[in-house]
Motif scaffolding. Structure first.
Motif, PDB file in Angstrom:
ATOM      1  N   SER A 272      -6.478 -38.492 -26.386  1.00 24.83           N
ATOM      2  CA  SER A 272      -5.586 -39.298 -25.549  1.00 24.83           C
ATOM      3  C   SER A 272      -6.334 -40.218 -24.586  1.00 24.83           C
ATOM      4  CB  SER A 272      -4.668 -38.375 -24.738  1.00 24.83           C
ATOM      5  OG  SER A 272      -5.415 -37.602 -23.803  1.00 24.83           O
ATOM      6  N   ARG A 273      -7.678 -40.214 -24.642  1.00 26.26           N
ATOM      7  CA  ARG A 273      -8.466 -40.906 -23.614  1.00 26.26           C
ATOM      8  C   ARG A 273      -8.232 -42.406 -23.583  1.00 26.26           C
ATOM      9  NH1 ARG A 273     -11.311 -40.510 -28.109  1.00 26.26           N
ATOM     10  NH2 ARG A 273     -13.039 -41.926 -28.624  1.00 26.26           N
ATOM     11  N   ASN A 274      -7.981 -43.022 -24.719  1.00 24.73           N
ATOM     12  CA  ASN A 274      -7.794 -44.471 -24.777  1.00 24.73           C
ATOM     13  C   ASN A 274      -6.370 -44.847 -25.161  1.00 24.73           C
ATOM     14  OD1 ASN A 274     -10.540 -45.007 -24.156  1.00 24.73           O
ATOM     15  ND2 ASN A 274     -11.096 -44.635 -26.312  1.00 24.73           N
ATOM     16  N   THR A 275      -5.414 -43.995 -24.838  1.00 22.37           N
ATOM     17  CA  THR A 275      -4.011 -44.242 -25.180  1.00 22.37           C
ATOM     18  C   THR A 275      -3.181 -44.345 -23.909  1.00 22.37           C
ATOM     19  OG1 THR A 275      -3.291 -41.930 -25.224  1.00 22.37           O
ATOM     20  CG2 THR A 275      -4.385 -42.781 -27.204  1.00 22.37           C
ATOM     21  N   PRO A 276      -1.938 -44.841 -24.020  1.00 21.35           N
ATOM     22  CA  PRO A 276      -1.053 -44.883 -22.853  1.00 21.35           C
ATOM     23  C   PRO A 276      -0.687 -43.485 -22.348  1.00 21.35           C
ATOM     24  CG  PRO A 276      -0.257 -46.351 -24.593  1.00 21.35           C
ATOM     25  CD  PRO A 276      -1.329 -45.519 -25.194  1.00 21.35           C
ATOM     26  N   HIS A 277      -0.969 -42.459 -23.150  1.00 22.52           N
ATOM     27  CA  HIS A 277      -0.592 -41.085 -22.798  1.00 22.52           C
ATOM     28  C   HIS A 277      -1.805 -40.269 -22.368  1.00 22.52           C
ATOM     29  CE1 HIS A 277       3.170 -42.238 -24.601  1.00 22.52           C
ATOM     30  NE2 HIS A 277       2.571 -42.463 -25.756  1.00 22.52           N
ATOM     31  N   LYS A 278      -2.746 -40.919 -21.715  1.00 23.74           N
ATOM     32  CA  LYS A 278      -3.950 -40.237 -21.259  1.00 23.74           C
ATOM     33  C   LYS A 278      -3.586 -39.035 -20.384  1.00 23.74           C
ATOM     34  CE  LYS A 278      -8.338 -41.040 -18.876  1.00 23.74           C
ATOM     35  NZ  LYS A 278      -9.174 -42.028 -18.159  1.00 23.74           N
ATOM     36  N   ASN A 279      -4.201 -37.888 -20.712  1.00 22.18           N
ATOM     37  CA  ASN A 279      -3.995 -36.625 -19.978  1.00 22.18           C
ATOM     38  C   ASN A 279      -2.614 -35.997 -20.201  1.00 22.18           C
ATOM     39  OD1 ASN A 279      -6.577 -36.754 -18.846  1.00 22.18           O
ATOM     40  ND2 ASN A 279      -5.846 -38.015 -17.145  1.00 22.18           N
ATOM     41  N   LYS A 280      -1.823 -36.536 -21.119  1.00 21.57           N
ATOM     42  CA  LYS A 280      -0.546 -35.919 -21.449  1.00 21.57           C
ATOM     43  C   LYS A 280      -0.789 -34.783 -22.457  1.00 21.57           C
ATOM     44  CE  LYS A 280       2.721 -38.451 -19.394  1.00 21.57           C
ATOM     45  NZ  LYS A 280       3.836 -37.917 -18.622  1.00 21.57           N
ATOM     46  N   ILE A 281      -0.174 -33.663 -22.208  1.00 18.72           N
ATOM     47  CA  ILE A 281      -0.341 -32.517 -23.096  1.00 18.72           C
ATOM     48  C   ILE A 281       1.024 -32.008 -23.525  1.00 18.72           C
ATOM     49  CG2 ILE A 281      -0.420 -30.823 -21.199  1.00 18.72           C
ATOM     50  CD1 ILE A 281      -2.513 -29.285 -22.884  1.00 18.72           C
ATOM     51  N   ALA A 282       1.125 -31.562 -24.758  1.00 19.83           N
ATOM     52  CA  ALA A 282       2.400 -31.068 -25.293  1.00 19.83           C
ATOM     53  C   ALA A 282       2.255 -29.602 -25.691  1.00 19.83           C
ATOM     54  CB  ALA A 282       2.829 -31.899 -26.497  1.00 19.83           C
ATOM     55  N   LEU A 283       3.348 -28.868 -25.555  1.00 17.87           N
ATOM     56  CA  LEU A 283       3.421 -27.488 -26.022  1.00 17.87           C
ATOM     57  C   LEU A 283       4.515 -27.419 -27.079  1.00 17.87           C
ATOM     58  CD1 LEU A 283       2.447 -24.532 -25.715  1.00 17.87           C
ATOM     59  CD2 LEU A 283       4.332 -24.208 -24.100  1.00 17.87           C
ATOM     60  N   ILE A 284       4.146 -27.075 -28.303  1.00 20.54           N
ATOM     61  CA  ILE A 284       5.098 -26.910 -29.401  1.00 20.54           C
ATOM     62  C   ILE A 284       5.431 -25.432 -29.524  1.00 20.54           C
ATOM     63  CG2 ILE A 284       5.494 -27.234 -31.869  1.00 20.54           C
ATOM     64  CD1 ILE A 284       3.375 -29.487 -31.749  1.00 20.54           C
ATOM     65  N   GLU A 285       6.712 -25.114 -29.463  1.00 19.17           N
ATOM     66  CA  GLU A 285       7.136 -23.724 -29.539  1.00 19.17           C
ATOM     67  C   GLU A 285       8.054 -23.535 -30.741  1.00 19.17           C
ATOM     68  OE1 GLU A 285       8.993 -20.384 -26.553  1.00 19.17           O
ATOM     69  OE2 GLU A 285       9.956 -22.342 -26.602  1.00 19.17           O
ATOM     70  N   GLY A 286       7.825 -22.491 -31.496  1.00 21.11           N
ATOM     71  CA  GLY A 286       8.679 -22.173 -32.629  1.00 21.11           C
ATOM     72  C   GLY A 286       9.244 -20.779 -32.497  1.00 21.11           C
ATOM     73  N   ASP A 287      10.491 -20.607 -32.905  1.00 22.27           N
ATOM     74  CA  ASP A 287      11.157 -19.304 -32.803  1.00 22.27           C
ATOM     75  C   ASP A 287      12.039 -19.102 -34.029  1.00 22.27           C
ATOM     76  OD1 ASP A 287      11.877 -16.903 -31.806  1.00 22.27           O
ATOM     77  OD2 ASP A 287      12.985 -17.642 -30.078  1.00 22.27           O
ATOM     78  N   VAL A 288      11.716 -18.100 -34.829  1.00 18.76           N
ATOM     79  CA  VAL A 288      12.473 -17.792 -36.047  1.00 18.76           C
ATOM     80  C   VAL A 288      13.696 -16.955 -35.678  1.00 18.76           C
ATOM     81  CG1 VAL A 288      12.425 -16.704 -38.314  1.00 18.76           C
ATOM     82  CG2 VAL A 288      10.372 -17.857 -37.435  1.00 18.76           C
ATOM     83  N   MET A 350       3.319 -20.614 -30.220  1.00 18.76           N
ATOM     84  CA  MET A 350       3.119 -21.734 -29.308  1.00 18.76           C
ATOM     85  C   MET A 350       1.814 -22.424 -29.664  1.00 18.76           C
ATOM     86  SD  MET A 350       4.170 -20.256 -25.564  1.00 18.76           S
ATOM     87  CE  MET A 350       5.759 -19.452 -25.277  1.00 18.76           C
ATOM     88  N   ILE A 351       1.823 -23.758 -29.659  1.00 13.68           N
ATOM     89  CA  ILE A 351       0.661 -24.567 -30.024  1.00 13.68           C
ATOM     90  C   ILE A 351       0.484 -25.669 -28.991  1.00 13.68           C
ATOM     91  CG2 ILE A 351      -0.342 -26.103 -31.762  1.00 13.68           C
ATOM     92  CD1 ILE A 351       1.388 -24.656 -33.863  1.00 13.68           C
ATOM     93  N   LEU A 352      -0.731 -25.842 -28.467  1.00 14.61           N
ATOM     94  CA  LEU A 352      -1.043 -26.965 -27.575  1.00 14.61           C
ATOM     95  C   LEU A 352      -1.439 -28.169 -28.421  1.00 14.61           C
ATOM     96  CD1 LEU A 352      -3.148 -25.314 -24.705  1.00 14.61           C
ATOM     97  CD2 LEU A 352      -0.791 -26.153 -24.572  1.00 14.61           C
ATOM     98  N   ALA A 353      -0.908 -29.348 -28.065  1.00 10.92           N
ATOM     99  CA  ALA A 353      -1.158 -30.550 -28.862  1.00 10.92           C
ATOM    100  C   ALA A 353      -1.214 -31.771 -27.953  1.00 10.92           C
ATOM    101  CB  ALA A 353      -0.057 -30.725 -29.912  1.00 10.92           C
ATOM    102  N   PRO A 354      -1.907 -32.832 -28.386  1.00 10.27           N
ATOM    103  CA  PRO A 354      -1.869 -34.087 -27.627  1.00 10.27           C
ATOM    104  C   PRO A 354      -0.518 -34.756 -27.807  1.00 10.27           C
ATOM    105  CG  PRO A 354      -3.159 -34.353 -29.626  1.00 10.27           C
ATOM    106  CD  PRO A 354      -2.805 -32.913 -29.549  1.00 10.27           C
ATOM    107  N   TYR A 355      -0.073 -35.472 -26.797  1.00  2.48           N
ATOM    108  CA  TYR A 355       1.224 -36.149 -26.893  1.00  2.48           C
ATOM    109  C   TYR A 355       1.035 -37.559 -27.453  1.00  2.48           C
ATOM    110  CZ  TYR A 355       5.653 -38.299 -25.745  1.00  2.48           C
ATOM    111  OH  TYR A 355       6.855 -38.972 -25.820  1.00  2.48           O
ATOM    112  N   THR A 356       1.914 -37.930 -28.388  1.00  5.16           N
ATOM    113  CA  THR A 356       1.960 -39.288 -28.931  1.00  5.16           C
ATOM    114  C   THR A 356       3.412 -39.735 -28.991  1.00  5.16           C
ATOM    115  OG1 THR A 356       2.196 -38.560 -31.231  1.00  5.16           O
ATOM    116  CG2 THR A 356      -0.061 -38.797 -30.384  1.00  5.16           C
ATOM    117  N   ASN A 357       3.617 -41.013 -29.232  1.00  6.49           N
ATOM    118  CA  ASN A 357       4.986 -41.542 -29.328  1.00  6.49           C
ATOM    119  C   ASN A 357       5.747 -40.921 -30.498  1.00  6.49           C
ATOM    120  OD1 ASN A 357       4.695 -43.285 -27.134  1.00  6.49           O
ATOM    121  ND2 ASN A 357       3.866 -44.947 -28.409  1.00  6.49           N
TER     122      ASN A 357
END
Length: 845
Positions: A272-288, A350-357
């Motif tokens: 994310s260093r060279n994107t508009p979302h610098k330092n943005k972090i996402a948490l993806i959660e799944g529940d069956v 739960m998974i940590l991921a970079p945020y994108t559009n």
């Protein structure tokens, strides 16, 4: 350049990169995951951990020389102010990870020398024992760690734990040494577990761990498509019980989780260093959802017919594979690594991921593709909600906010599930009449062969039965990506363009991905652990080697046969249990100390109990673990054995939590004939569990709605049961024995007795039936009239025990429970026999 996101290995210009990472990304991730590796050898080398780490990496010959030198250079300089992009990112990731993790041992007014820790004598603090404590509470507890409720784990490998934990008393007190204990005790047994030598310090343990870790790393193959999985498994094995920080920080974070989270955050910052979302972090959660319905559902509602136990095991294993498959699907699509996984247990991840559009759109596609596959196979019984939360990683309390946002999104998606039309189902398998409809799922035609089976099944139900039988005999789980060939011995998933096929085997050679199934097997050469709560009672064949899964009916036999000539079996019982308020515990249990590493550690420690420890208790009591993972538990067994299992499991859970009363577990216990439909047993056990979770929770419900006891009273009921058994079955003195009719009369009195609780009094009086307000008179009369011995003092003592247990008294209310337990078990000549000497093991029990 955009690598093929489906493949695990990308080859560019003759060089290999894993999980679709670019060369710069892979170097960064590896440097980040090794940045604090020197904390293991600094104890005995007495040098800065950066220097120790650099020397260690130079010895890891399995890494290409150029990459090895790069990592060693980053490791020795990761705390320095050097103007290099990768060093800045790893340093920032380390600071973010450590800042979220660390609880200082000293206050502003204190000198750090007062309570600072040393690696030689500071093992890993059990994070479960700290739940409900604020930063100051934990700090105060650490000042008197040997006297407080804070408990510590021995510093060993995961392989030591999985291979040596054993609750049979003949095994050198094997189970006691692994339970969280006072700090000095945990230090003392650490080396004893590893090499049968006690020590007052951890120095030798660090040396052994360092040697084993280096050997394991040098056995890895960098060209392996799943090199990062294998690396993750090695680090987990050797560092999961090694504390990350001890000097002026609370040692409740394993070094493994600190390294893992730092690597995940570093990759996110880099992308994310060279994107508009610098330092943005996402948490993806799944529940069956629908796990219990899927495992136990039967179209015709049969009981314990032939094949039912295999089917339950196969379905439970299928659910575990589903979670693994979905996580691997998301990692491949987003080009993330195993280090980005925060937690994965019991149908939840739960998974940590970079945020994108595109991320939120992609997450919706993930959910749609998985649910489309599940609906086509299982008609909508199983489904998954996948949510996402986004936050600025530099914000104060970023992870707490991130977790809340992801949870809200996941719950909202659960509420608005879009079910796919029936046309999505494979019409070639759809039955056209009742005679050809699968008796198990009701969705497909019965298979063509085996038409004379008592219960006709479709191909997929028969497949799950085969898998349920094979998993008992298999040591390894193998998998192949983009290989969707469906066979009876395999389970395959296809989500969009991604597919994965799992199959069971006794060998680890010849597969893309190899996961360890049996804890007793060596982890050498595997890419990960797949230890599930799945103990299955088996019977050895005549050759002494082959095994056969016992049927549910056979579980109810006594001494290998039916109870009597009328072919009446003992009762089959089911226990359903789960941890109380676990969602609340995850979000608020750490008070002001929540971090991704703490959540990952809590998830791991709970899952370890519900897989390994629960399996061991089930093995001793010959019970069937249908499903156990995360915080959820479903076990089946003969009524006496399951009662003993419940007793030991609950006591050990209390010990595993360090005696922390903030962590409770509720249970529903239901029993009936083995011919009673299994799905109805589930419904009743679930209903009893719901009753246990009303109000105060931390209870067990058994027999009926009125037998809802706190665990403390459950223990008292068991003690009273043993008193009944001693007085009724004393072979040495037949004249002392009370007949069963006495206990039936006492139960009649107790059922008529007016409860102490005013709310219960109102309910009982509203029924308009006779009540007994003062039961002592009846109790005294019944016992004294039928007492066969001359020991009056013993009789009075027994009467007093019965009186205090009556529901007419505030501290009582467990008499009916004890009487029913006694009458049911003695009906079949059974007894209640816990396997553990609890008074020697349990803290604050």
């Amino acid at each position: 350049m955009k690598p093929d996101k489906i493949k695990s290995v990308v080859v560019i210009g003759g060089k290999t990169f894993h999980y679709g990472l670019t060369s710069d990304e892979e170097r960064l991730v590896l440097a980040a995951v090794f940045h604090d590796i020197g904390k293991v050898s600094t104890v005995f080398l007495k040098e800065d951990h950066g220097k120790c780490g650099s020397k260690f990496i130079e010895k890891v010959k399995s890494l290409p020389e150029e990459l090895r030198k790069y990592i060693a250079d980053v490791v020795i300089n990761h705390h320095e102010n050097i103007d290099r992009e990768e060093l800045k990112i790893i340093k920032q990731a380390d600071i973010i990870s450590a800042r979220a993790e660390r609880t200082k041992l000293k206050g502003e007014e204190e000198k750090e020398e007062d309570i600072r820790g040393r690696r030689e004598d500071t093992p890993l603090l059990s994070i479960i024992s700290t739940i409900g404590m604020s930063e100051s509470d934990v700090r105060n507890g650490m000042r008197e760690a040997n006297q407080s409720t804070l408990k510590f784990f021995p510093m060993i490998s995961l392989e030591d734990f999985l291979g040596k934990f054993n609750i049979e008393e003949s095994y050198k007190e094997g189970y006691k040494r692994f339970m969280p204990a006072e700090k000095a005790q945990a230090v003392r047994v650490s080396r004893a577990i590893i090499e049968n030598k006690e020590s007052q310090t951890l120095t030798e343990c660090y040396k052994i761990i360092n040697e084993r870790l280096l050997k394991a790393l040098n056995s890895l193959d960098y060209s392996d498509p799943y090199f990062l999985d294998a690396l993750d498994a090695v680090l987990m094995n050797h560092l999961i019980f090694v504390p990350s920080a001890v000097y002026v920080d609370v040692p409740d974070i394993p070094l493994y989780h600190h390294l893992k989270m730092t690597a995940a955050i570093a990759l996110i910052l880099f992308r994310s260093r060279n994107t508009p979302h610098k330092n943005k972090i996402a948490l993806i959660e799944g529940d069956v959802s629908g796990i219990q319905d899927f495992i136990f559902y039967t179209y015709r509602g049969e009981g314990s017919e032939k094949g039912a136990s295999k089917r339950l095991r196969g379905r439970s294993f299928y659910v575990s594979l589903l979670s693994d498959a979905v996580v691997r699907y998301i990692l491949h699509e987003l080009r993330l690594t195993p280090f980005n996984i925060v937690s994965k247990a019991g149908g939840h991840f739960m998974i940590l991921a970079p945020y994108t559009n595109e991320l939120e759109k992609m997450v919706r596609e993930f959910q749609e593709n998985v649910n489309r596959f599940l609906y086509s196979r299982h008609g909508g019984i199983l489904k998954i909600a996948i949510g996402v939360g986004v936050e600025d990683i530099n914000k104060e309390g970023w992870f707490s906010s991130l977790l809340k946002k992801a949870r809200i999104d996941t719950e909202m998606k659960k509420l608005r599930f879009e079910m796919f039309g029936r046309k999505e189902l494979d019409r070639e398998d759809a039955p056209t009449g009742e005679d050809e409809t699968c008796r198990v799922c009701g969705l497909r035609k019965v298979r063509q062969e085996g038409e004379d089976d008592e219960f006709q099944k479709c191909e997929k139900c028969f497949q799950l039965e085969m898998v349920g039988g094979r998993v008992v005999r298999s040591s390894f789980l193998r998998a192949r990506i983009n290989d969707f060939e469906e066979e009876r011995s395999h389970i395959a998933f296809k989500f969009g363009d991604f597919s994965i096929r799992y199959y069971l085997d006794g060998k680890s050679e010849g597969a893309d991905l190899v996961l360890l199934l049996k804890p007793s097997q060596s982890s050498q050469g595997v890419h990960g652990y797949f230890i599930t709560g799945s103990y299955t009672p088996v019977e050895k064949g005549e050759d002494g080697k082959s095994v056969r899964v016992k049927t549910l009916e056979e579980l109810t036999w006594v001494d290998g046969a039916r109870v009597d000539e009328e072919k009446r079996n003992a009762y089959l019982a089911m226990l359903k249990a789960d941890v109380d308020n676990l969602g609340h515990v995850f979000r608020f249990g750490f008070v002001d100390r929540l971090s991704p590493s703490r959540l990952a550690t809590l998830s791991f420690q709970l899952d370890l109990f519900f897989t390994k420890i629960v399996n061991e208790v089930a093995r001793v009591h010959d019970c069937y673990v249908v499903f156990s993972g995360g915080d959820d538990l479903t076990v089946v067994g003969r009524i006496d054995r399951l009662l003993s299992f419940t007793h030991d499991m609950r006591k050990l859970f209390h010990t595993w939590c360090g005696g922390n009363e903030k962590i409770g577990i509720s249970a529903g216990f239901y029993f009936n004939s083995h011919k009673f439909p299994i799905f109805r047993m589930v419904e009743n056990a679930s209903r009893f569990l719901d009753l246990s979770k009303e109000g105060e929770k931390n209870r067990i419900t058994m027999f009926d709605e009125n037998e809802n006891l706190q665990w403390e009273k459950f223990w008292k009921a068991i003690e009273l049961y043993h008193t009944f058994a001693a007085l009724s079955n004393d072979k040495a003195d037949k004249e002392r024995a009370l007949s069963r009719s006495v206990f039936y009369k006492l139960l009649t009195v107790e059922n008529l007795t007016l409860p102490y609780n005013e709310e219960e009094q109102t309910k009982k009086l509203a029924r308009g039936r006779p009540v007994i307000v003062v039961p002592e008179i009846y109790i005294y009369y019944i016992i004294s009239r039928n007492w066969r011995g001359n020991n009056v003092e013993e009789m009075k003592e027994f009467i007093e025990k019965v009186r205090k247990a009556s529901r007419a008294y505030k501290e009582g209310g467990y008499l009916s429970f004890a009487l029913k337990m006694f009458l049911v078990l003695t009906r079949f000549g059974l007894d209640f026999i816990p396997a553990i000497k609890l008074d020697e093991v349990i803290v604050n029990g």
